[in-house]
Design a protein around this motif. Structure first.
Motif, PDB file in Angstrom:
ATOM      1  N   PRO A  11      19.190  17.218 -24.669  1.00 18.85           N
ATOM      2  CA  PRO A  11      19.834  16.437 -23.902  1.00 18.85           C
ATOM      3  C   PRO A  11      21.428  17.671 -22.569  1.00 18.85           C
ATOM      4  CG  PRO A  11      20.685  15.338 -25.373  1.00 18.85           C
ATOM      5  CD  PRO A  11      19.337  16.713 -25.687  1.00 18.85           C
ATOM      6  N   TYR A  12      21.737  18.657 -23.464  1.00 19.83           N
ATOM      7  CA  TYR A  12      22.131  19.441 -22.968  1.00 19.83           C
ATOM      8  C   TYR A  12      21.657  19.921 -21.560  1.00 19.83           C
ATOM      9  CZ  TYR A  12      25.193  19.003 -26.674  1.00 19.83           C
ATOM     10  OH  TYR A  12      26.061  19.140 -27.987  1.00 19.83           O
ATOM     11  N   SER A  15      20.928  18.326 -18.819  1.00 24.14           N
ATOM     12  CA  SER A  15      22.384  18.164 -18.014  1.00 24.14           C
ATOM     13  C   SER A  15      22.463  19.043 -17.261  1.00 24.14           C
ATOM     14  CB  SER A  15      23.764  18.363 -19.064  1.00 24.14           C
ATOM     15  OG  SER A  15      23.726  18.583 -19.730  1.00 24.14           O
ATOM     16  N   VAL A  18      19.681  18.623 -14.098  1.00 23.88           N
ATOM     17  CA  VAL A  18      20.834  17.772 -12.991  1.00 23.88           C
ATOM     18  C   VAL A  18      21.689  18.917 -12.555  1.00 23.88           C
ATOM     19  CG1 VAL A  18      21.674  16.388 -12.525  1.00 23.88           C
ATOM     20  CG2 VAL A  18      20.160  15.907 -14.640  1.00 23.88           C
ATOM     21  N   LEU A  19      22.430  19.752 -12.923  1.00 19.33           N
ATOM     22  CA  LEU A  19      22.970  20.284 -12.275  1.00 19.33           C
ATOM     23  C   LEU A  19      22.751  21.409 -10.911  1.00 19.33           C
ATOM     24  CD1 LEU A  19      26.509  20.390 -12.155  1.00 19.33           C
ATOM     25  CD2 LEU A  19      26.436  22.264 -13.922  1.00 19.33           C
ATOM     26  N   TYR A  49      14.354  14.648 -21.090  1.00 17.96           N
ATOM     27  CA  TYR A  49      14.862  13.980 -21.642  1.00 17.96           C
ATOM     28  C   TYR A  49      14.130  12.160 -22.535  1.00 17.96           C
ATOM     29  CZ  TYR A  49      19.347  11.294 -22.765  1.00 17.96           C
ATOM     30  OH  TYR A  49      20.460  10.611 -23.709  1.00 17.96           O
TER      31      TYR A  49
END
Lengths: 139, 519
Positions: A11-12, A15, A18-19, A49
């Motif tokens: 998950p980290y 994210s 995506v950033l 993910y």
């Protein structure tokens, strides 16, 4: 891939990716980057993910169906090309304007929105394919 | 980059500075409207009930745009718009002349009728799997192919409609559909690869991809450049797309497998895009090479039409019969290309209009007959005249049209092509066209006798599907068939304008490069 380390970190990692993809997308206007490569990075984030936590959580997290995201991107790109209709210029001619947000000048252009559209098309279609393949693997 | 107000930059060397009027946008409308509609349909993918009406509205808007475009092109000559204001050949131009605009109009007309017919043929599952979005994106690709003025862009639009057509072809995921789609996909990808290879060679030779630019530079490099090789590669690549003998085998292997409305759209529209691309490249870009190849093309044309229709005679599945009739029509259109004269090309263009409408109508008719008789097999279909005389009437009209008999639309283009062959001293080509007409009458007459005239031999479905929607769709397509048959003058005039548009390259070049700028 049912390892604790991967499931904890995914998950980290996703994210962050995506950033980073948004950064690459916005950077692409004047430097290497852009909607296509940004979209690929975001799609790989969703794929990671999905591999770690299963397809259902990805679909929940995305909320919209990947194909709908793709359609939105296509619409955004096509419409940003059509803005020049009102400026007596041909299709897809870039239009620029500058707005001020809290005293900071920000350049906006139809080119940027076209690129954001490309980003969504790539995110949507590649994620759609990746999730379909992962679903088959788990089934 | 934004231009700072303080700096005076001379843009006239890089950009088109003349203002674009909203009327100029007619040239991108036939592509932009289907793309936007397709995108909206993708976003509304769960609201399948809305799909059909949205698609019909989008296609009707496209049709209006096409009508406006053709009217303007006939009135004021070719319409050019270069994307992003960059001067051609650097910007990608859309250039609509009478040929592209008229074919785009007929293709959209056919698509409107198919979208309407699909409301009955495509159920909720088909809509859920994206029939309408695929169809809209395919029409965007077809429109783009007809209107673009850039050969690499033509390749891109080919890909757009091919990939959408793969989606339409496998809708339903039955075993034989996947089988048909595999053959279709592989053979079309071979054709596309040839197209791309030829385009790469062309770019290496000319350093430009803009078709007007290629046309004006061709004479200068003819001495040293492999233009004949290019022409042959394009002939092979587009010949595959158009299903010309001997590279036509993908068509009968795949066109009988999808939903009937998909087959109708493919049979009507897609092969004509191949014919269009042949006309555009060979006639406009490489006329001397076309002259060199005309003997070969004439043989290909004759073989395609005769072998195609003999294939139709041997089939028992109605859809396979129609697949071979499509191929034989391709041969007739190639005859005009082989002749290369103004009248021959006009005959080809007219035949393309006629064939788009009639082949789509015949496939839809097959769908209606399947709904009534419960089968596509000619050994089971029977007795439709007794139960549904209206089907028999439509069938008769469309068979006359396909065979080239009065009062339907097939007569005039064949008259033009036969006369053009006789004028060019190739009576054997005229004979092949006439013989094909006779064999088409036999092949489709056999369908008529077995499926319609013959007394009922097998029980149909207990509750035959209501053919009302089919009747409406067939009426919409039969009207232009009859009108073109009885009052062909305006269509012949448009076809002649279209033929002149590609024969008279300087006029086309002049509209893309107005004052001979940007050498």
């Amino acid at each position: 891939m049912d390892t604790l380390i991967f499931r904890t970190i995914a998950p980290y990692l996703a994210s962050l990716m995506v950033l980073f993809s948004v950064f690459v997308l916005l950077r692409g206007h004047n430097e290497p980057g852009g909607g296509f490569i940004g979209g690929l990075i975001a799609a790989s984030a969703f794929a990671i993910y999905g591999i770690a936590c299963g397809v259902a959580p990805v679909r929940r997290a995305l909320y919209f169906h990947p194909m709908a995201i793709s359609g939105f991107g296509l619409l955004l790109s096509a419409l940003s090309g059509a803005v020049s209709l009102f400026m007596d210029m041909p299709f897809l001619t870039g239009q620029w304007t500058e707005i001020s947000v809290l005293g900071l000048p920000i350049d906006l252009s139809t080119v940027l929105f076209f690129d954001i559209g490309v980003y969504f098309v790539v995110v949507g279609s590649i994620t759609s394919i990746a999730l379909a393949l992962e679903e088959r693997e788990h089934a | 980059m934004a231009i700072e107000p303080g700096h005076a930059v001379d843009l006239s060397g890089a950009m088109v500075l003349a203002p674009t009027t909203p009327a100029d946008w007619l040239v991108v409308g036939p592509v932009a409207i289907p793309i936007v509609t397709g995108a909206i349909l993708l976003m509304a993918r769960h609201e399948t009930r809305l799909h059909a009406s949205l698609a019909v509205v989008g296609l009707l808007a496209t049709l209006l745009c096409n009508i406006g475009l053709l009217a303007r092109v006939l009135d004021q000559g070719p319409l050019v718009m270069t994307m992003g204001r960059w001067l051609p050949p650097f910007g990608i131009s859309f250039a609509a002349d009478a040929l592209g605009a008229s074919l785009a109009l007929v293709a959209t007309l056919v698509a409107v009728v198919c979208a309407f017919f699909a409301t009955a043929d495509i159920g909720a599952v088909g809509r859920r799997y994206g029939f309408y979005p695929f169809m809209m994106l395919m029409m965007a690709g077809v429109g783009g192919s007809f209107l673009t003025g850039d050969i690499f862009n033509l390749y891109v639009w080919f890909e757009v409609f091919l990939i959408s057509s793969f989606g339409l072809l496998v809708l339903g995921s039955q075993h034989r559909q996947l089988d048909g789609a595999t053959k279709y996909a592989i053979l079309n990808l071979v054709g596309t690869t040839l197209f791309l290879t030829a385009t790469a060679l062309l770019y290496g030779t000319f350093g430009t991809l803009n078709m007007a630019d290629i046309a004006r530079k061709a004479d200068g490099v003819r001495e040293s450049a492999p233009l004949t090789t290019l022409a042959v590669l394009y002939l092979l690549a587009f010949g595959m797309k158009a299903a010309a003998f001997p590279v036509n085998f993908w068509l009968p292997a795949s066109y009988h497998t999808p939903r009937i409305v998909t087959a109708a759209l493919f049979g009507g529209v897609l092969t004509k895009v191949g014919i269009y691309a042949l006309l555009r490249t060979l006639v406009m870009l490489f006329p001397p090479e076309l002259e060199l190849l005309s003997g070969l093309i004439a043989w290909i044309a004759a073989a395609t039409m005769v072998i195609g229709i003999m294939g139709a005679l041997a089939q028992t599945d109605l859809r396979r019969v129609l697949g071979f009739v499509v191929i034989s029509g391709v041969g007739v259109m190639l005859a005009g290309l082989a002749l290369g004269t103004s009248e021959g090309l006009a005959g080809t263009v007219f035949y393309a209009f006629h064939s788009m409408i009639v082949m789509t109508a015949l496939y839809l008719l097959a769908g209606v007959m399947n709904g009534l008789g419960g089968s596509y097999s000619l050994s089971k279909l029977s007795g439709l005249y007794a139960t549904n005389p209206l089907v028999a009437a439509f069938a008769l009209l469309l068979i006359l049209a396909a065979a080239g008999l009065p009062p339907a639309s097939g007569l005039w283009p064949k008259v033009m092509l036969v006369r053009a062959s006789l004028d060019s001293g190739q009576p054997w080509l005229a004979f092949a066209i006439l013989a094909t007409g006779l064999l088409t009458t036999l092949a489709l007459g056999r369908v008529f006798i077995l499926a319609i005239w013959r007394p009922r031999v097998a029980a149909g479905p207990k509750v035959p599907a209501s053919p009302l929607l089919g009747y409406v769709a067939l009426t919409a397509l039969s009207l232009p068939v009859v009108v073109m048959g009885l009052y062909p003058d305006p269509i012949i005039a448009v076809a002649e304008r279209a033929a002149d548009a590609i024969l008279n390259a300087p006029a086309y070049i002049g509209t893309v490069f107005p004052e001979g700028a940007a050498q």
